[in-house]
Design a protein around this motif. Structure first.
Motif, PDB file in Angstrom:
ATOM      1  N   THR A 158     -14.163  -0.005 -14.010  1.00 13.27           N
ATOM      2  CA  THR A 158     -14.954   0.607 -12.936  1.00 13.27           C
ATOM      3  C   THR A 158     -14.139   0.660 -11.652  1.00 13.27           C
ATOM      4  O   THR A 158     -14.355  -0.103 -10.729  1.00 13.27           O
ATOM      5  CB  THR A 158     -16.247  -0.178 -12.700  1.00 13.27           C
ATOM      6  OG1 THR A 158     -15.923  -1.534 -12.379  1.00 13.27           O
ATOM      7  CG2 THR A 158     -17.122  -0.153 -13.926  1.00 13.27           C
ATOM      8  N   PRO A 159     -13.134   1.547 -11.590  1.00 10.28           N
ATOM      9  CA  PRO A 159     -12.283   1.624 -10.413  1.00 10.28           C
ATOM     10  C   PRO A 159     -13.031   2.165  -9.206  1.00 10.28           C
ATOM     11  O   PRO A 159     -14.055   2.824  -9.323  1.00 10.28           O
ATOM     12  CB  PRO A 159     -11.175   2.591 -10.840  1.00 10.28           C
ATOM     13  CG  PRO A 159     -11.804   3.435 -11.891  1.00 10.28           C
ATOM     14  CD  PRO A 159     -12.754   2.546 -12.618  1.00 10.28           C
ATOM     15  N   SER A 160     -12.477   1.864  -8.020  1.00  8.05           N
ATOM     16  CA  SER A 160     -13.052   2.364  -6.775  1.00  8.05           C
ATOM     17  C   SER A 160     -12.042   3.285  -6.113  1.00  8.05           C
ATOM     18  O   SER A 160     -10.871   2.966  -6.046  1.00  8.05           O
ATOM     19  CB  SER A 160     -13.364   1.181  -5.846  1.00  8.05           C
ATOM     20  OG  SER A 160     -13.632   1.630  -4.546  1.00  8.05           O
ATOM     21  N   PHE A 161     -12.479   4.453  -5.653  1.00  8.39           N
ATOM     22  CA  PHE A 161     -11.572   5.312  -4.909  1.00  8.39           C
ATOM     23  C   PHE A 161     -12.372   6.108  -3.889  1.00  8.39           C
ATOM     24  O   PHE A 161     -13.130   6.987  -4.227  1.00  8.39           O
ATOM     25  CB  PHE A 161     -10.754   6.245  -5.819  1.00  8.39           C
ATOM     26  CG  PHE A 161     -11.502   6.819  -6.975  1.00  8.39           C
ATOM     27  CD1 PHE A 161     -11.549   6.144  -8.172  1.00  8.39           C
ATOM     28  CD2 PHE A 161     -12.145   8.041  -6.868  1.00  8.39           C
ATOM     29  CE1 PHE A 161     -12.229   6.684  -9.247  1.00  8.39           C
ATOM     30  CE2 PHE A 161     -12.826   8.589  -7.941  1.00  8.39           C
ATOM     31  CZ  PHE A 161     -12.865   7.900  -9.130  1.00  8.39           C
ATOM     32  N   ASP A 162     -12.204   5.713  -2.654  1.00  9.30           N
ATOM     33  CA  ASP A 162     -12.932   6.361  -1.561  1.00  9.30           C
ATOM     34  C   ASP A 162     -12.003   6.598  -0.372  1.00  9.30           C
ATOM     35  O   ASP A 162     -12.369   6.378   0.764  1.00  9.30           O
ATOM     36  CB  ASP A 162     -14.144   5.517  -1.148  1.00  9.30           C
ATOM     37  CG  ASP A 162     -13.764   4.094  -0.805  1.00  9.30           C
ATOM     38  OD1 ASP A 162     -12.563   3.774  -0.893  1.00  9.30           O
ATOM     39  OD2 ASP A 162     -14.661   3.312  -0.441  1.00  9.30           O
ATOM     40  N   ILE A 163     -10.763   7.018  -0.678  1.00 12.63           N
ATOM     41  CA  ILE A 163      -9.780   7.250   0.369  1.00 12.63           C
ATOM     42  C   ILE A 163      -9.377   8.721   0.376  1.00 12.63           C
ATOM     43  O   ILE A 163      -9.518   9.425  -0.625  1.00 12.63           O
ATOM     44  CB  ILE A 163      -8.531   6.353   0.194  1.00 12.63           C
ATOM     45  CG1 ILE A 163      -7.796   6.693  -1.105  1.00 12.63           C
ATOM     46  CG2 ILE A 163      -8.918   4.887   0.221  1.00 12.63           C
ATOM     47  CD1 ILE A 163      -6.495   5.954  -1.269  1.00 12.63           C
ATOM     48  N   ARG A 164      -8.879   9.174   1.519  1.00 13.61           N
ATOM     49  CA  ARG A 164      -8.443  10.562   1.694  1.00 13.61           C
ATOM     50  C   ARG A 164      -6.921  10.586   1.884  1.00 13.61           C
ATOM     51  O   ARG A 164      -6.425  10.222   2.940  1.00 13.61           O
ATOM     52  CB  ARG A 164      -9.144  11.166   2.903  1.00 13.61           C
ATOM     53  CG  ARG A 164     -10.625  11.431   2.713  1.00 13.61           C
ATOM     54  CD  ARG A 164     -11.285  11.736   4.060  1.00 13.61           C
ATOM     55  NE  ARG A 164     -10.522  12.666   4.876  1.00 13.61           N
ATOM     56  CZ  ARG A 164     -10.660  13.997   4.843  1.00 13.61           C
ATOM     57  NH1 ARG A 164     -11.551  14.538   4.011  1.00 13.61           N
ATOM     58  NH2 ARG A 164      -9.945  14.776   5.620  1.00 13.61           N
ATOM     59  N   LEU A 165      -6.206  10.994   0.839  1.00 15.12           N
ATOM     60  CA  LEU A 165      -4.754  11.027   0.920  1.00 15.12           C
ATOM     61  C   LEU A 165      -4.258  12.019   1.961  1.00 15.12           C
ATOM     62  O   LEU A 165      -3.187  11.831   2.547  1.00 15.12           O
ATOM     63  CB  LEU A 165      -4.162  11.371  -0.446  1.00 15.12           C
ATOM     64  CG  LEU A 165      -4.119  10.249  -1.485  1.00 15.12           C
ATOM     65  CD1 LEU A 165      -3.456  10.755  -2.747  1.00 15.12           C
ATOM     66  CD2 LEU A 165      -3.391   9.027  -0.958  1.00 15.12           C
ATOM     67  N   GLU A 166      -5.042  13.092   2.200  1.00 19.82           N
ATOM     68  CA  GLU A 166      -4.600  14.082   3.181  1.00 19.82           C
ATOM     69  C   GLU A 166      -4.495  13.493   4.586  1.00 19.82           C
ATOM     70  O   GLU A 166      -3.784  14.032   5.433  1.00 19.82           O
ATOM     71  CB  GLU A 166      -5.538  15.287   3.181  1.00 19.82           C
ATOM     72  CG  GLU A 166      -6.991  14.972   3.430  1.00 19.82           C
ATOM     73  CD  GLU A 166      -7.785  14.814   2.148  1.00 19.82           C
ATOM     74  OE1 GLU A 166      -8.956  15.235   2.119  1.00 19.82           O
ATOM     75  OE2 GLU A 166      -7.213  14.281   1.169  1.00 19.82           O
ATOM     76  N   ASP A 167      -5.179  12.381   4.827  1.00 19.90           N
ATOM     77  CA  ASP A 167      -5.110  11.748   6.147  1.00 19.90           C
ATOM     78  C   ASP A 167      -3.789  11.017   6.371  1.00 19.90           C
ATOM     79  O   ASP A 167      -3.417  10.746   7.514  1.00 19.90           O
ATOM     80  CB  ASP A 167      -6.265  10.748   6.318  1.00 19.90           C
ATOM     81  CG  ASP A 167      -7.619  11.429   6.398  1.00 19.90           C
ATOM     82  OD1 ASP A 167      -7.654  12.645   6.679  1.00 19.90           O
ATOM     83  OD2 ASP A 167      -8.640  10.757   6.167  1.00 19.90           O
ATOM     84  N   VAL A 168      -3.105  10.663   5.273  1.00 23.17           N
ATOM     85  CA  VAL A 168      -1.909   9.829   5.414  1.00 23.17           C
ATOM     86  C   VAL A 168      -0.653  10.456   4.825  1.00 23.17           C
ATOM     87  O   VAL A 168       0.431   9.870   4.916  1.00 23.17           O
ATOM     88  CB  VAL A 168      -2.132   8.447   4.752  1.00 23.17           C
ATOM     89  CG1 VAL A 168      -3.223   7.672   5.477  1.00 23.17           C
ATOM     90  CG2 VAL A 168      -2.472   8.584   3.272  1.00 23.17           C
ATOM     91  N   GLU A 169      -0.762  11.628   4.223  1.00 21.83           N
ATOM     92  CA  GLU A 169       0.369  12.191   3.491  1.00 21.83           C
ATOM     93  C   GLU A 169       1.593  12.441   4.355  1.00 21.83           C
ATOM     94  O   GLU A 169       2.728  12.398   3.868  1.00 21.83           O
ATOM     95  CB  GLU A 169      -0.048  13.468   2.769  1.00 21.83           C
ATOM     96  CG  GLU A 169      -0.520  14.578   3.679  1.00 21.83           C
ATOM     97  CD  GLU A 169      -0.998  15.802   2.906  1.00 21.83           C
ATOM     98  OE1 GLU A 169      -1.140  16.866   3.539  1.00 21.83           O
ATOM     99  OE2 GLU A 169      -1.210  15.711   1.683  1.00 21.83           O
ATOM    100  N   ASP A 170       1.401  12.676   5.646  1.00 20.41           N
ATOM    101  CA  ASP A 170       2.537  12.943   6.522  1.00 20.41           C
ATOM    102  C   ASP A 170       2.974  11.737   7.348  1.00 20.41           C
ATOM    103  O   ASP A 170       3.882  11.849   8.182  1.00 20.41           O
ATOM    104  CB  ASP A 170       2.202  14.110   7.461  1.00 20.41           C
ATOM    105  CG  ASP A 170       2.065  15.435   6.701  1.00 20.41           C
ATOM    106  OD1 ASP A 170       2.854  15.652   5.760  1.00 20.41           O
ATOM    107  OD2 ASP A 170       1.175  16.231   7.045  1.00 20.41           O
ATOM    108  N   CYS A 171       2.342  10.582   7.133  1.00 18.28           N
ATOM    109  CA  CYS A 171       2.795   9.363   7.812  1.00 18.28           C
ATOM    110  C   CYS A 171       4.206   9.029   7.333  1.00 18.28           C
ATOM    111  O   CYS A 171       4.513   9.151   6.140  1.00 18.28           O
ATOM    112  CB  CYS A 171       1.861   8.196   7.497  1.00 18.28           C
ATOM    113  SG  CYS A 171       0.227   8.321   8.252  1.00 18.28           S
ATOM    114  N   LEU A 172       5.051   8.587   8.242  1.00 16.58           N
ATOM    115  CA  LEU A 172       6.437   8.290   7.878  1.00 16.58           C
ATOM    116  C   LEU A 172       6.579   6.860   7.384  1.00 16.58           C
ATOM    117  O   LEU A 172       6.029   5.915   7.961  1.00 16.58           O
ATOM    118  CB  LEU A 172       7.357   8.507   9.078  1.00 16.58           C
ATOM    119  CG  LEU A 172       7.515   9.948   9.562  1.00 16.58           C
ATOM    120  CD1 LEU A 172       8.449   9.995  10.769  1.00 16.58           C
ATOM    121  CD2 LEU A 172       8.035  10.869   8.453  1.00 16.58           C
TER     122      LEU A 172
END
Length: 225
Positions: free
Chosen positions: A21-35
């Motif tokens: 029962t994995p949990s996934f409630d994150i938005r990768l688009e918010d962090v994809e350009d973080c260095l």
């Protein structure tokens, strides 16, 4: 020098979470350009870590933290062929300056990818916690072998003997683990509530598709003849 806290021996419970029962409630688009930065100080966007393959990404507190050190000790025991058979990348991200990557890899014998997010851009945008929350229920992390007292003493000694005398990251920042990719797929996420609230590595690897049985027990094995 390392933080000074009251002795604590219990972590926040993970409740009734099961491997299936994995949990996934994150938005990768918010962090994809973080260095993020490699051990040479070369930067590139976070999304490069998971664009082409599924990646297990572990965010640690600070490199002086004894519980993080012992967790990465166990990550280093994962056989390379287990990762290759599952076609996944194993990545650790810290929040210190890049100069601390090489010594930390050497200290833990960690042979896989490690980077840093010194501005804590990813930590903050994903909502990883600052400060720690504990309860009296729940078992200690299976990957942390040191007591709080001995662990703190080891952290302080490492701080005092480090060529670069700094905290190697925000002392109050907590970490976590995510399984993402290829592309923008999010398969699992877990954010630590405290220094002992690591996602058990065996569970994490199973969720990522590793079929090989992993053993993190340091005790000598007894062979019955």
């Amino acid at each position: 020098m390392a933080e000074v806290v009251s002795p604590i021996t219990r972590q926040v419970t993970k409740g009734n979470r099961e491997v299936g029962t994995p949990s996934f409630d994150i938005r990768l688009e918010d962090v994809e350009d973080c260095l993020i930065y490699d051990r040479h100080g070369v930067s590139f966007p976070f999304k490069k870590l998971y664009q082409d393959r599924k990646s297990v990404i572990i965010f640690v507190r600070n490199f002086l933290c004894y519980s993080c050190k012992e967790y990465v000790d166990d990550l280093s025991k994962i056989p390379r062929e287990a990762l290759e058979d599952a076609d996944i990348r194993l990545i650790v991200i810290g929040q210190s300056v890049h100069h601390h990557i090489e010594p930390f890899c050497s200290l833990t014998s960690y042979p896989y990818e490690m980077y840093v997010d010194p501005e804590r851009c990813i930590y903050q945008k994903l909502g990883m916690k600052r400060e720690e929350k504990f309860t009296d229920s729940a078992n200690p992390s299976p990957h942390v072998k040191s007591s709080v007292f001995m662990g703190q003493m080891k952290s302080i000694w490492r701080a005092m003997t480090s060529p670069l005398f700094d905290f190697q990251g925000d002392l109050h920042q907590q970490g976590g683990a995510i399984i993402v990719g290829p592309g923008s797929q999010v398969h699992f996420s877990h954010f630590d509530m405290n220094r002992l609230d690591h996602m058990p590595i065996t569970w994490l690897m199973q969720l990522a598709g590793v079929q090989q049985t992993l053993d993190f027990n340091d005790k000598p094995k007894i062979i019955h003849i």
